[in-house]
Design an enzyme around this catalytic site. Sequence first.
Site, PDB file in Angstrom:
ATOM      1  N   ARG A   1      79.170 -46.853  54.427  1.00  0.00           N
ATOM      2  CA  ARG A   1      79.830 -47.770  53.506  1.00  0.00           C
ATOM      3  C   ARG A   1      79.537 -49.219  53.908  1.00  0.00           C
ATOM      4  O   ARG A   1      79.060 -49.499  55.002  1.00  0.00           O
ATOM      5  CB  ARG A   1      81.345 -47.524  53.504  1.00  0.00           C
ATOM      6  CG  ARG A   1      81.773 -46.243  52.868  1.00  0.00           C
ATOM      7  CD  ARG A   1      83.252 -45.955  53.074  1.00  0.00           C
ATOM      8  NE  ARG A   1      83.567 -45.631  54.455  1.00  0.00           N
ATOM      9  CZ  ARG A   1      84.778 -45.375  54.911  1.00  0.00           C
ATOM     10  NH1 ARG A   1      85.816 -45.432  54.091  1.00  0.00           N
ATOM     11  NH2 ARG A   1      84.972 -45.070  56.186  1.00  0.00           N
TER      12      ARG A   1
ATOM     13  N   LYS B   1      85.023 -50.405  58.507  1.00  0.00           N
ATOM     14  CA  LYS B   1      85.636 -49.762  59.666  1.00  0.00           C
ATOM     15  C   LYS B   1      86.008 -50.786  60.742  1.00  0.00           C
ATOM     16  O   LYS B   1      85.531 -51.915  60.755  1.00  0.00           O
ATOM     17  CB  LYS B   1      84.681 -48.731  60.272  1.00  0.00           C
ATOM     18  CG  LYS B   1      84.447 -47.529  59.383  1.00  0.00           C
ATOM     19  CD  LYS B   1      85.736 -46.801  59.030  1.00  0.00           C
ATOM     20  CE  LYS B   1      86.386 -46.116  60.214  1.00  0.00           C
ATOM     21  NZ  LYS B   1      87.678 -45.481  59.842  1.00  0.00           N
TER      22      LYS B   1
ATOM     23  N   GLU C   1      94.878 -51.113  55.920  1.00  0.00           N
ATOM     24  CA  GLU C   1      95.786 -49.961  55.859  1.00  0.00           C
ATOM     25  C   GLU C   1      97.265 -50.312  55.903  1.00  0.00           C
ATOM     26  O   GLU C   1      98.114 -49.472  55.592  1.00  0.00           O
ATOM     27  CB  GLU C   1      95.463 -48.948  56.981  1.00  0.00           C
ATOM     28  CG  GLU C   1      95.846 -49.389  58.379  1.00  0.00           C
ATOM     29  CD  GLU C   1      94.775 -50.217  59.079  1.00  0.00           C
ATOM     30  OE1 GLU C   1      94.922 -50.458  60.280  1.00  0.00           O
ATOM     31  OE2 GLU C   1      93.800 -50.631  58.407  1.00  0.00           O
TER      32      GLU C   1
END
Length: 370
Positions: free
Chosen positions: A15, A75, A118
Amino acid sequence: MNVGCVKEIKKYEYRVGLTPDNVKSYRAAGHTVFIERGAGEGSGFSTEEYEQAGAVILDSAKEVWEKSEMMVKVKEPLPEEYPYFHKDLILYTYLHLAADRPQMEALMKAEVKGVAYETLMEKDGSLPLLAPMSQIAGRLSIQEGAKYLEKTFGGYGVLLAGVPGTPKAKVVILGGGNVGTNACKIAVGMGADVTVIDMNLHRLAYLDDLFGGRIQTLYSTDAVIEKAVADADLVIGSVLIPGKAAPKLMKKAYLKNMKKGSVIVDVAVDQGGCCETTKVTYHDDPIYTVDGVIHYCVGNMPGAVPRTATIALTNATLKYGLEIAGKGLEKACQENPVIYSAVNTYQGFCTCKNVADSFGIEGKEIREMI
């Protein structure tokens, strides 16, 4: 603002944090965008597309980190990237600090402004930057679990849907949130016998209505989980507490009563996993076996479908990213208090209560600092 995006270096991560269309949006807002050469190739975006969108292409990640005031990733940074941290850098990505104390300490030491996808929580309690990856991971969990139930992969040798005259496979989903709901959609669609376990009765009622009685819903207790997984062919771990380490709902002791060749897919692995026997695996070697039970614990499941995952993720992150880049983190927080919830490190302090609690350290309230 100088906004950067580098190629992800986590093993089998394809990604990318910005698409060429995202670059156009940042450029239209007056920002300069630095892209590492080849950053988007894993997701099907060529360097030429980024150039045409107005990005400045740099040959090394080091150059991009050095020139950027705001780094947009997918990430969490790996130890090899820690030397690139610099004071007041805004790092906008998934951080998952509750399972990674060395990263948290590196961010704090460098006084990086760590903004975690998140933990960003909207006023309605939703997690809009986690949702798209939760949807993908939930759906993939059933796909992967079904595969590893096949005998050739060491599984029990059952088909999720069964066929007329044979029993359906039993799927137990721990957690009825975004991941669990999407796992449920695929499992029900494939014809499995599905049980969802959660401690939120309102959520269980919602799922019961959503699936029209085609699933079994159970209130979560240790005894209920132990009994349910003993009869399961596939267990999906999908429990989330934003910013906090996942609770260990699946005890190692439960495994001895499970079927040999049954499968556990722990989607909560990024937050430490909800199984006591969870350890991070990668797409090239995704499984291991404990007490005869196959464990699939890939830490970046959506990375297996990077084109879909990148577009879904950046659709969600772009809005907040433009706001932060346009106003600066401090003003963006003040004008949109939702962004406060995403700030995990600031001026050398941990500013996310759940992360601080996970490590037993004293955090600092971000609203008092900005």
